[in-house]
Design a protein around this motif. Structure first.
Motif, PDB file in Angstrom:
ATOM      1  N   ALA A 285       0.851  -1.195   0.000  1.00 57.61           N
ATOM      2  CA  ALA A 285       0.000   0.000   0.000  1.00 57.61           C
ATOM      3  C   ALA A 285       0.887   1.245   0.000  1.00 57.61           C
ATOM      4  O   ALA A 285       1.968   1.254   0.586  1.00 57.61           O
ATOM      5  CB  ALA A 285      -0.920  -0.014   1.210  1.00 57.61           C
ATOM      6  N   PRO A 286       0.456   2.319  -0.662  1.00 56.17           N
ATOM      7  CA  PRO A 286       1.323   3.492  -0.856  1.00 56.17           C
ATOM      8  C   PRO A 286       1.630   4.246   0.435  1.00 56.17           C
ATOM      9  O   PRO A 286       0.879   4.193   1.410  1.00 56.17           O
ATOM     10  CB  PRO A 286       0.507   4.384  -1.802  1.00 56.17           C
ATOM     11  N   ASP A 287       2.749   4.985   0.393  1.00 54.72           N
ATOM     12  CA  ASP A 287       3.062   5.917   1.467  1.00 54.72           C
ATOM     13  C   ASP A 287       3.215   7.318   0.867  1.00 54.72           C
ATOM     14  O   ASP A 287       3.091   7.507  -0.339  1.00 54.72           O
ATOM     15  CB  ASP A 287       4.293   5.492   2.263  1.00 54.72           C
ATOM     16  N   ASN A 288       3.466   8.280   1.747  1.00 56.56           N
ATOM     17  CA  ASN A 288       3.599   9.667   1.305  1.00 56.56           C
ATOM     18  C   ASN A 288       4.886  10.282   1.835  1.00 56.56           C
ATOM     19  O   ASN A 288       4.979  11.494   1.995  1.00 56.56           O
ATOM     20  CB  ASN A 288       2.389  10.489   1.777  1.00 56.56           C
ATOM     21  N   GLY A 289       5.852   9.414   2.122  1.00 55.54           N
ATOM     22  CA  GLY A 289       7.145   9.883   2.598  1.00 55.54           C
ATOM     23  C   GLY A 289       7.188  10.296   4.045  1.00 55.54           C
ATOM     24  O   GLY A 289       8.154  10.926   4.495  1.00 55.54           O
ATOM     25  N   LEU A 290       6.148   9.925   4.815  1.00 51.87           N
ATOM     26  CA  LEU A 290       6.071  10.346   6.218  1.00 51.87           C
ATOM     27  C   LEU A 290       6.272   9.194   7.203  1.00 51.87           C
ATOM     28  O   LEU A 290       6.089   9.364   8.406  1.00 51.87           O
ATOM     29  CB  LEU A 290       4.719  11.017   6.486  1.00 51.87           C
ATOM     30  N   GLY A 291       6.621   8.025   6.690  1.00 56.30           N
ATOM     31  CA  GLY A 291       6.913   6.904   7.576  1.00 56.30           C
ATOM     32  C   GLY A 291       5.737   6.007   7.891  1.00 56.30           C
ATOM     33  O   GLY A 291       5.859   5.103   8.709  1.00 56.30           O
ATOM     34  N   ARG A 292       4.592   6.245   7.255  1.00 55.59           N
ATOM     35  CA  ARG A 292       3.432   5.383   7.465  1.00 55.59           C
ATOM     36  C   ARG A 292       2.852   4.990   6.109  1.00 55.59           C
ATOM     37  O   ARG A 292       2.634   5.835   5.249  1.00 55.59           O
ATOM     38  CB  ARG A 292       2.336   6.093   8.277  1.00 55.59           C
ATOM     39  N   ARG A 293       2.594   3.723   5.936  1.00 52.83           N
ATOM     40  CA  ARG A 293       1.910   3.262   4.727  1.00 52.83           C
ATOM     41  C   ARG A 293       0.397   3.285   4.973  1.00 52.83           C
ATOM     42  O   ARG A 293      -0.065   3.358   6.104  1.00 52.83           O
ATOM     43  CB  ARG A 293       2.367   1.851   4.331  1.00 52.83           C
ATOM     44  N   SER A 294      -0.342   3.166   3.893  1.00 50.40           N
ATOM     45  CA  SER A 294      -1.802   3.245   3.997  1.00 50.40           C
ATOM     46  C   SER A 294      -2.432   1.858   4.054  1.00 50.40           C
ATOM     47  O   SER A 294      -3.502   1.638   3.511  1.00 50.40           O
ATOM     48  CB  SER A 294      -2.361   4.034   2.802  1.00 50.40           C
ATOM     49  N   ASN A 295      -1.742   0.938   4.695  1.00 49.34           N
ATOM     50  CA  ASN A 295      -2.296  -0.422   4.832  1.00 49.34           C
ATOM     51  C   ASN A 295      -2.953  -0.588   6.194  1.00 49.34           C
ATOM     52  O   ASN A 295      -2.560   0.027   7.176  1.00 49.34           O
ATOM     53  CB  ASN A 295      -1.216  -1.480   4.641  1.00 49.34           C
ATOM     54  N   TRP A 296      -3.979  -1.415   6.214  1.00 50.56           N
ATOM     55  CA  TRP A 296      -4.726  -1.614   7.452  1.00 50.56           C
ATOM     56  C   TRP A 296      -4.468  -2.996   8.031  1.00 50.56           C
ATOM     57  O   TRP A 296      -3.643  -3.767   7.535  1.00 50.56           O
ATOM     58  CB  TRP A 296      -6.211  -1.390   7.207  1.00 50.56           C
ATOM     59  N   LEU A 297      -5.175  -3.319   9.099  1.00 55.29           N
ATOM     60  CA  LEU A 297      -5.092  -4.646   9.729  1.00 55.29           C
ATOM     61  C   LEU A 297      -6.494  -5.057  10.142  1.00 55.29           C
ATOM     62  O   LEU A 297      -7.174  -4.342  10.874  1.00 55.29           O
ATOM     63  CB  LEU A 297      -4.176  -4.609  10.956  1.00 55.29           C
ATOM     64  N   TRP A 298      -6.910  -6.223   9.674  1.00 57.15           N
ATOM     65  CA  TRP A 298      -8.278  -6.673   9.905  1.00 57.15           C
ATOM     66  C   TRP A 298      -8.337  -8.193   9.917  1.00 57.15           C
ATOM     67  O   TRP A 298      -7.513  -8.864   9.291  1.00 57.15           O
ATOM     68  CB  TRP A 298      -9.195  -6.143   8.805  1.00 57.15           C
ATOM     69  N   ALA A 299      -9.299  -8.716  10.634  1.00 58.80           N
ATOM     70  CA  ALA A 299      -9.635 -10.137  10.516  1.00 58.80           C
ATOM     71  C   ALA A 299     -11.145 -10.265  10.581  1.00 58.80           C
ATOM     72  O   ALA A 299     -11.791  -9.645  11.428  1.00 58.80           O
ATOM     73  CB  ALA A 299      -9.002 -10.946  11.649  1.00 58.80           C
ATOM     74  N   TRP A 300     -11.709 -11.013   9.645  1.00 57.14           N
ATOM     75  CA  TRP A 300     -13.088 -11.467   9.797  1.00 57.14           C
ATOM     76  C   TRP A 300     -13.026 -12.740  10.629  1.00 57.14           C
ATOM     77  O   TRP A 300     -12.318 -13.688  10.271  1.00 57.14           O
ATOM     78  CB  TRP A 300     -13.734 -11.752   8.446  1.00 57.14           C
ATOM     79  N   SER A 301     -13.738 -12.748  11.725  1.00 59.19           N
ATOM     80  CA  SER A 301     -13.614 -13.822  12.699  1.00 59.19           C
ATOM     81  C   SER A 301     -14.983 -14.356  13.109  1.00 59.19           C
ATOM     82  O   SER A 301     -16.002 -13.686  12.935  1.00 59.19           O
ATOM     83  CB  SER A 301     -12.878 -13.303  13.944  1.00 59.19           C
ATOM     84  N   LEU A 302     -14.965 -15.552  13.661  1.00 57.77           N
ATOM     85  CA  LEU A 302     -16.195 -16.164  14.153  1.00 57.77           C
ATOM     86  C   LEU A 302     -16.214 -16.060  15.671  1.00 57.77           C
ATOM     87  O   LEU A 302     -15.264 -16.456  16.347  1.00 57.77           O
ATOM     88  CB  LEU A 302     -16.273 -17.631  13.718  1.00 57.77           C
ATOM     89  N   ALA A 303     -17.293 -15.504  16.186  1.00 62.11           N
ATOM     90  CA  ALA A 303     -17.440 -15.313  17.631  1.00 62.11           C
ATOM     91  C   ALA A 303     -18.789 -15.847  18.084  1.00 62.11           C
ATOM     92  O   ALA A 303     -19.741 -15.911  17.300  1.00 62.11           O
ATOM     93  CB  ALA A 303     -17.312 -13.836  17.988  1.00 62.11           C
ATOM     94  N   ILE A 304     -18.863 -16.209  19.348  1.00 60.10           N
ATOM     95  CA  ILE A 304     -20.080 -16.777  19.923  1.00 60.10           C
ATOM     96  C   ILE A 304     -20.644 -15.790  20.947  1.00 60.10           C
ATOM     97  O   ILE A 304     -19.948 -15.429  21.914  1.00 60.10           O
ATOM     98  CB  ILE A 304     -19.785 -18.126  20.599  1.00 60.10           C
ATOM     99  N   PRO A 305     -21.861 -15.321  20.749  1.00 65.45           N
ATOM    100  CA  PRO A 305     -22.435 -14.372  21.701  1.00 65.45           C
ATOM    101  C   PRO A 305     -22.712 -15.042  23.047  1.00 65.45           C
ATOM    102  O   PRO A 305     -23.199 -16.171  23.108  1.00 65.45           O
ATOM    103  CB  PRO A 305     -23.729 -13.922  21.026  1.00 65.45           C
TER     104      PRO A 305
END
Length: 435
Positions: A285-305
């Motif tokens: 994912a791209p950056d803008n020269g400021l030390g942070r990329r534009s990538n995220w972190l996610w998981a689709w997960s199964l949970a029990i209420p």
């Protein structure tokens, strides 16, 4: 046929009918993306091994799923025994006592095999409250043939300037080829997931250390300016209606030069449904020269209420669907490229999986996302493409509507930012964050 054989057959049929009649039905709410649809198609493998459990599916579009499961768990509605939820909901709902701990899953589940970055986001006070079905970051997917035709080479770690130049060069509107496809559909998990991650690379924040909203700052204006310019000049028509699934379809049809979105899409843009499967490259994912990329972190997960009357059966299904054996099942039927990615260390140590062209890029993207330090300047919150507070879901959806309207041309960039600032100040004051 002897009387004894008839009796035995009759008893067998009766036993089968009895088992079916006594089967416990669990209801699962899930999102309508490819990996989840595949899981539904393989459910017969689970029920064959567990004839005492019947599975019913409720499959919903992403925004609708989030609304329904949030309402159900907050009101203790009891409609679902298993919910597909994300890294945003798990820590908030776990702290509320709304989810069942999965720490007692059998040893063969191998909880220590879960990727640390993914497991950490699903754990509260030492309790795993959801099992990841797949994990993802985001990256650039691009047409290698169009890049070559334009005389360009995509860097492995591009900047936003590289992306803008490539989008311009690949656009051919007469032939319905658009240089870039990005999320425009309003929603905290749709356009705001992308735009929040993008804004991180521009030095923007949702809130400063005193929880004051930052939409009136230069960094958010720069983010939205570049986003709108790219989409208006090089994006597809009707982009304000496009989320993950819509952009996936456009890319598969050969209508996108680039698509910056979830790493999990890699198997779909290179799969049998893609008309450009052999012409796809990947970059960070791209950056803008400021030390942070534009990538995220996610998981689709199964949970029990918490409060489900069918916890034991639900845990059996969760264990099955998120196990190493499930990955092997998918691989045996559809190849290693199609297994749910981003959850287990052992998958990335598998030499067969290592041959997949997007495997390393996915893992590198996941490992480079830091939810505890997501922005250039310090922030009081955790989360890369979201802010891990209960108020974020409603607030970010409202902001997403402003930004989607700016993309549709029904409001201006400046008004969208001003309205977002006003919305955020009002909500954060009401919730007590701003004194």
């Amino acid at each position: 046929m002897t009387l004894t054989l008839r009796a035995l057959l009759g008893a067998s049929v009766a036993a089968g009918l009895s088992t079916a009649a006594l089967a416990e039905t669990i209801t699962i709410a899930t999102v309508n993306n490819g990996d989840m649809i595949r899981m539904q198609g393989l459910t017969s493998e689970f029920t064959a091994a567990n004839p005492d459990i019947t599975v019913e599916w409720v499959t919903l579009e992403e925004n609708v799923l989030r609304q329904k499961v949030t309402t159900d768990i907050a009101t203790k509605g009891g409609q679902f025994d298993i919910m597909t939820i994300g890294t945003y909901e798990v820590p908030i709902w776990g702290k509320q006592g709304w989810l069942v701990s999965l720490n007692d899953l059998p040893a063969e589940f191998d909880i220590d095999d879960l990727l640390p970055a993914i497991r950490g986001g699903l754990t509260v006070d030492g309790n795993l409250y959801a099992a990841p079905f797949y994990g993802e970051s985001s990256m650039v997917m691009y047409r290698t043939d169009l890049m070559e035709k334009a005389g360009l080479t995509m860097p492995e770690a591009p900047t936003w300037a590289d992306i803008k130049a490539a989008a311009a060069a690949m656009t051919d509107k007469e032939n319905e080829v658009y240089g870039i496809c990005l999320r425009g559909k309003a929603g905290w998990g749709e356009n705001m997931a992308f735009l929040t991650a993008m804004s991180n690379s521009y030095g923007a924040r949702w809130f400063d250390m005193d929880w004051k909203p930052q939409f009136d700052g230069a960094a958010w204006k720069a983010t939205l300016t570049d986003y709108l310019e790219m989409m208006n000049n090089f994006g597809p028509p009707g982009a304000s209606n496009n989320g993950f699934n819509e952009n996936l379809a456009l890319f598969q049809q050969g209508k996108c030069g680039m698509w910056i979105d979830a790493t999990v899409a890699a198997s779909f843009v290179t799969g049998a449904d893609s008309t450009v499967a052999d012409k796809v490259g990947f970059a960070l994912a791209p950056d803008n020269g400021l030390g942070r990329r534009s990538n995220w972190l996610w998981a689709w997960s199964l949970a029990i209420p918490a409060g489900t009357q069918k916890e034991a059966s639900a845990k059996k299904f969760v264990e099955w669907a998120t196990s190493k054996a499930y990955l092997e099942l998918v691989a045996s039927k559809e190849g290693w490229a199609n297994v749910p990615p981003g959850t287990r260390t052992s998958l990335y140590e598998n030499p067969e999986y290592a041959k997949i062209p997007f495997a390393k890029m996915t893992l590198d993207s996941i490992n480079s996302a830091d939810p505890t330090n997501p922005t250039v300047d310090p922030v009081p919150y955790v989360g890369v493409q979201f802010v891990a507070i209960p108020e974020f879901q409603g607030l970010a959806t409202a902001v997403g509507q402003q930004f989607s309207a700016a993309l549709a041309g029904t409001t201006t960039l400046d008004d969208a930012l001003k309205n977002s600032q006003d919305l955020a100040v009002r909500e954060m004051t009401k919730a007590g964050y701003i004194k």
